[in-house]
Design a protein around this motif. Structure first.
Motif, short mmCIF file in Angstrom:
data_model
loop_
_atom_site.label_atom_id
_atom_site.label_comp_id
_atom_site.label_asym_id
_atom_site.label_seq_id
_atom_site.Cartn_x
_atom_site.Cartn_y
_atom_site.Cartn_z
N GLY A 245 0.80 -1.22 0.00
CA GLY A 245 0.00 0.00 0.00
C GLY A 245 0.83 1.26 0.00
O GLY A 245 0.29 2.36 -0.19
N ALA A 246 2.13 1.15 0.19
CA ALA A 246 2.98 2.34 0.30
C ALA A 246 3.40 2.85 -1.07
O ALA A 246 3.72 2.07 -1.98
CB ALA A 246 4.22 2.00 1.13
N ILE A 247 3.37 4.19 -1.23
CA ILE A 247 3.97 4.85 -2.39
C ILE A 247 5.35 5.31 -1.94
O ILE A 247 5.47 6.20 -1.10
CB ILE A 247 3.12 6.03 -2.87
CG1 ILE A 247 1.73 5.55 -3.29
CG2 ILE A 247 3.80 6.75 -4.03
CD1 ILE A 247 0.77 6.67 -3.65
N SER A 248 6.38 4.72 -2.50
CA SER A 248 7.73 4.96 -1.99
C SER A 248 8.25 6.34 -2.37
O SER A 248 7.79 6.97 -3.34
CB SER A 248 8.69 3.89 -2.52
OG SER A 248 8.91 4.08 -3.91
N THR A 249 9.23 6.80 -1.63
CA THR A 249 9.89 8.07 -1.94
C THR A 249 10.56 8.03 -3.30
O THR A 249 10.57 9.02 -4.04
CB THR A 249 10.94 8.38 -0.85
OG1 THR A 249 10.29 8.47 0.42
CG2 THR A 249 11.64 9.70 -1.16
N ASP A 250 11.08 6.87 -3.69
CA ASP A 250 11.71 6.74 -5.00
C ASP A 250 10.71 7.03 -6.13
O ASP A 250 11.05 7.65 -7.14
CB ASP A 250 12.28 5.33 -5.18
CG ASP A 250 13.54 5.11 -4.35
OD1 ASP A 250 14.11 6.11 -3.89
OD2 ASP A 250 13.92 3.94 -4.16
N VAL A 251 9.48 6.57 -5.98
CA VAL A 251 8.44 6.84 -6.99
C VAL A 251 8.17 8.33 -7.09
O VAL A 251 8.08 8.90 -8.18
CB VAL A 251 7.15 6.07 -6.66
CG1 VAL A 251 5.99 6.53 -7.56
CG2 VAL A 251 7.37 4.57 -6.81
N ILE A 252 8.04 8.98 -5.94
CA ILE A 252 7.76 10.42 -5.93
C ILE A 252 8.90 11.19 -6.59
O ILE A 252 8.68 12.11 -7.39
CB ILE A 252 7.53 10.91 -4.50
CG1 ILE A 252 6.33 10.21 -3.87
CG2 ILE A 252 7.34 12.42 -4.48
CD1 ILE A 252 5.03 10.39 -4.63
N LEU A 253 10.13 10.81 -6.29
CA LEU A 253 11.28 11.50 -6.89
C LEU A 253 11.33 11.28 -8.40
O LEU A 253 11.69 12.19 -9.16
CB LEU A 253 12.57 11.01 -6.23
CG LEU A 253 12.77 11.43 -4.77
CD1 LEU A 253 14.03 10.79 -4.20
CD2 LEU A 253 12.83 12.95 -4.64
N ARG A 254 10.98 10.06 -8.83
CA ARG A 254 10.98 9.78 -10.26
C ARG A 254 9.90 10.62 -10.97
O ARG A 254 10.13 11.19 -12.04
CB ARG A 254 10.74 8.30 -10.52
CG ARG A 254 10.87 7.91 -11.99
CD ARG A 254 10.51 6.46 -12.22
NE ARG A 254 11.24 5.59 -11.32
CZ ARG A 254 10.77 4.44 -10.83
NH1 ARG A 254 9.56 4.04 -11.16
NH2 ARG A 254 11.49 3.70 -10.02
N LEU A 255 8.72 10.73 -10.36
CA LEU A 255 7.65 11.55 -10.92
C LEU A 255 8.06 13.02 -10.94
O LEU A 255 7.79 13.74 -11.91
CB LEU A 255 6.37 11.37 -10.11
CG LEU A 255 5.70 10.00 -10.18
CD1 LEU A 255 4.52 9.94 -9.21
CD2 LEU A 255 5.23 9.69 -11.60
N GLN A 256 8.68 13.46 -9.87
CA GLN A 256 9.13 14.86 -9.81
C GLN A 256 10.10 15.16 -10.94
O GLN A 256 10.00 16.20 -11.61
CB GLN A 256 9.78 15.14 -8.46
CG GLN A 256 10.28 16.57 -8.31
CD GLN A 256 11.04 16.78 -7.00
OE1 GLN A 256 11.56 15.82 -6.42
NE2 GLN A 256 11.10 18.01 -6.54
N GLU A 257 11.03 14.25 -11.18
CA GLU A 257 12.03 14.47 -12.23
C GLU A 257 11.37 14.46 -13.60
O GLU A 257 11.70 15.30 -14.47
CB GLU A 257 13.10 13.37 -12.14
CG GLU A 257 14.33 13.61 -13.00
CD GLU A 257 14.14 13.14 -14.44
OE1 GLU A 257 14.78 13.70 -15.35
OE2 GLU A 257 13.33 12.20 -14.63
N LEU A 258 10.42 13.56 -13.83
CA LEU A 258 9.74 13.47 -15.11
C LEU A 258 8.96 14.74 -15.41
O LEU A 258 9.03 15.30 -16.51
CB LEU A 258 8.81 12.25 -15.11
CG LEU A 258 8.02 11.93 -16.37
CD1 LEU A 258 7.79 10.42 -16.47
CD2 LEU A 258 6.68 12.65 -16.39
N ILE A 259 8.22 15.23 -14.42
CA ILE A 259 7.40 16.44 -14.60
C ILE A 259 8.30 17.66 -14.74
O ILE A 259 8.09 18.51 -15.61
CB ILE A 259 6.42 16.59 -13.42
CG1 ILE A 259 5.38 15.46 -13.46
CG2 ILE A 259 5.73 17.95 -13.48
CD1 ILE A 259 4.49 15.41 -12.23
N ALA A 260 9.32 17.76 -13.90
CA ALA A 260 10.19 18.93 -13.93
C ALA A 260 10.94 19.04 -15.25
O ALA A 260 11.14 20.14 -15.78
CB ALA A 260 11.18 18.86 -12.77
#
Length: 383
Positions: A245-260
């Motif tokens: 059920g956890a959304i990992s910090t690695d996923v968030i960082l990857r999304l941040q990099e993709l959007i940025a």
């Protein structure tokens, strides 16, 4: 570069633009209205023209608003005083009005909006209000008394019972009467109230200021239409989670990099904004030429002294990259390279380009084809 009336543009931008009002006496000496009241009424009867009538007291109802197009008989039913006819985008329909915009090129093309005409008999007004854009109010005929001053915002109290955003309990700080040729500049948020002292026509030169929502929505829509927007998010290095059920910090960082990476690409921002800011306000004004011209016919007319003029509803801008120039015309982009780059600034400097200045470009098959295409699509015409 100077403002109408003679003030240096740098001085105006430094001391007045978006800071405080300015009255310019005889900005246009000898001013005569480029349109009559009857011509404005005729335009207000046309389906393609945006028009409104404001009546201060309509059978006991305050500040009533009616949208065009109107039947001609509507004007014979209006009261003798205290009403106003507004015709938006007058520069789109009257070339002499469009020429007035050439006096305001001290502000970038992408900020210019259009010119609205306001006709009113004695006492006519649209009520005390404020706008969220810069405006120059040019008196073209008759006299209008302006009271203005005080910064307003959305918390200001309004008159009830009207669809208009009329300020109540508002007191201006200064009052002036404008005669033909006089002009008043107002920054965003400044309360103002203009009242006709006789039959008068005022031309409002307005400037666009997109909202943050407009910018974010427009750019995200642009990104969604790019070729790689349909690619799926991949994660070949996926590892077994401690908790599914956890959304990992690695996923968030990857999304941040993709959007940025997409949101901060200067080239993409420039290409999007050029298209966004030149999108025509009234696309119906961009009508293909009839009959279409061949490239040879265009070259001949330019060589013979014909000038190129923007369609009155068109918008032109350009952006310089290191090795190429992007020309933006009515929401479309054209990439120019090499010696062709000089064509962008030339076409965008003003609404009219002399044939002698552009005839040489037209001799090049590719550039001649581009100029001919812009004419045949209706963005330019030969004058």
């Amino acid at each position: 570069m100077k403002l109408p009336g003679g003030m240096a543009a740098d001085e105006f931008l430094r001391n007045y633009w978006q800071k405080k009002p300015l009255v310019i006496r005889q900005a246009f000496p000898g001013m005569g209205s480029p349109v009559s009241a009857d011509e404005l009424a005729g335009l207000a009867c046309e389906e393609a023209v945006e028009s409104r009538i404001v009546i201060e007291n309509d059978k006991g109802k305050p500040w009533q608003l009616y949208n065009g197009p109107f039947d001609p008989e509507r004007f014979s039913q209006l009261p003798e005083s205290h009403w106003t006819l507004l015709v938006q985008g007058l520069d789109h329909w009257v070339p002499d009005v469009a020429d007035l915009l050439e006096h305001f090129r001290f502000v970038p093309n992408w900020r210019l909006d259009d010119i609205m005409a306001s006709y009113a008999p004695i006492g006519g007004s649209v009520g005390p209000h404020f706008d969220q854009y810069d405006v120059f109010l040019l008196q073209a005929q008759g006299h209008r008394r302006w009271t203005f001053g005080g910064q307003c915002d959305e918390t200001a109290s309004r008159v009830e019972g009207t669809p208009l955003r009329i300020l109540s309990d508002w007191q201006g700080a200064e009052t002036v009467t404008l005669a033909p040729g006089d002009m008043l500049y107002l920054p965003p948020g400044i309360g103002h109230h203009g009242v006709a002292e006789d039959d008068c026509i005022t031309l409002s030169v307005g400037f666009r200021a997109p909202t943050i929502d407009d910018l974010l929505t427009g750019f995200s829509d642009y990104l969604c239409n790019q070729p790689d927007a349909g690619a799926h998010l991949s994660d070949p290095d996926l590892q077994c989670p401690d908790n599914p059920g956890a959304i990992s910090t690695d996923v968030i960082l990857r999304l941040q990099e993709l959007i940025a990476r997409r949101m901060t690409d200067p080239r993409q921002i420039a290409l999007w904004f050029g298209q966004f800011s030149t999108a025509p306000k009234n696309p119906d004004m961009i009508v293909p030429a009839e009959p279409a011209l061949t490239a040879d016919e265009t070259r001949e007319q330019l060589a013979g002294g014909a000038a190129l003029r923007w369609n009155e509803g068109s918008r032109f801008a350009y952006h310089e990259f290191d090795d190429e120039t992007a020309l933006f015309v009515d929401g479309e982009q054209f990439i120019l390279r090499g010696e062709a780059r000089a064509l962008g600034p030339l076409l965008c400097r003003g609404n009219r380009t002399q044939g002698s200045a552009i005839a040489g470009f037209a001799q090049d098959p590719a550039l001649g084809g581009l100029i001919n295409t812009l004419i045949n699509q209706g963005h330019l015409y030969l004058e």
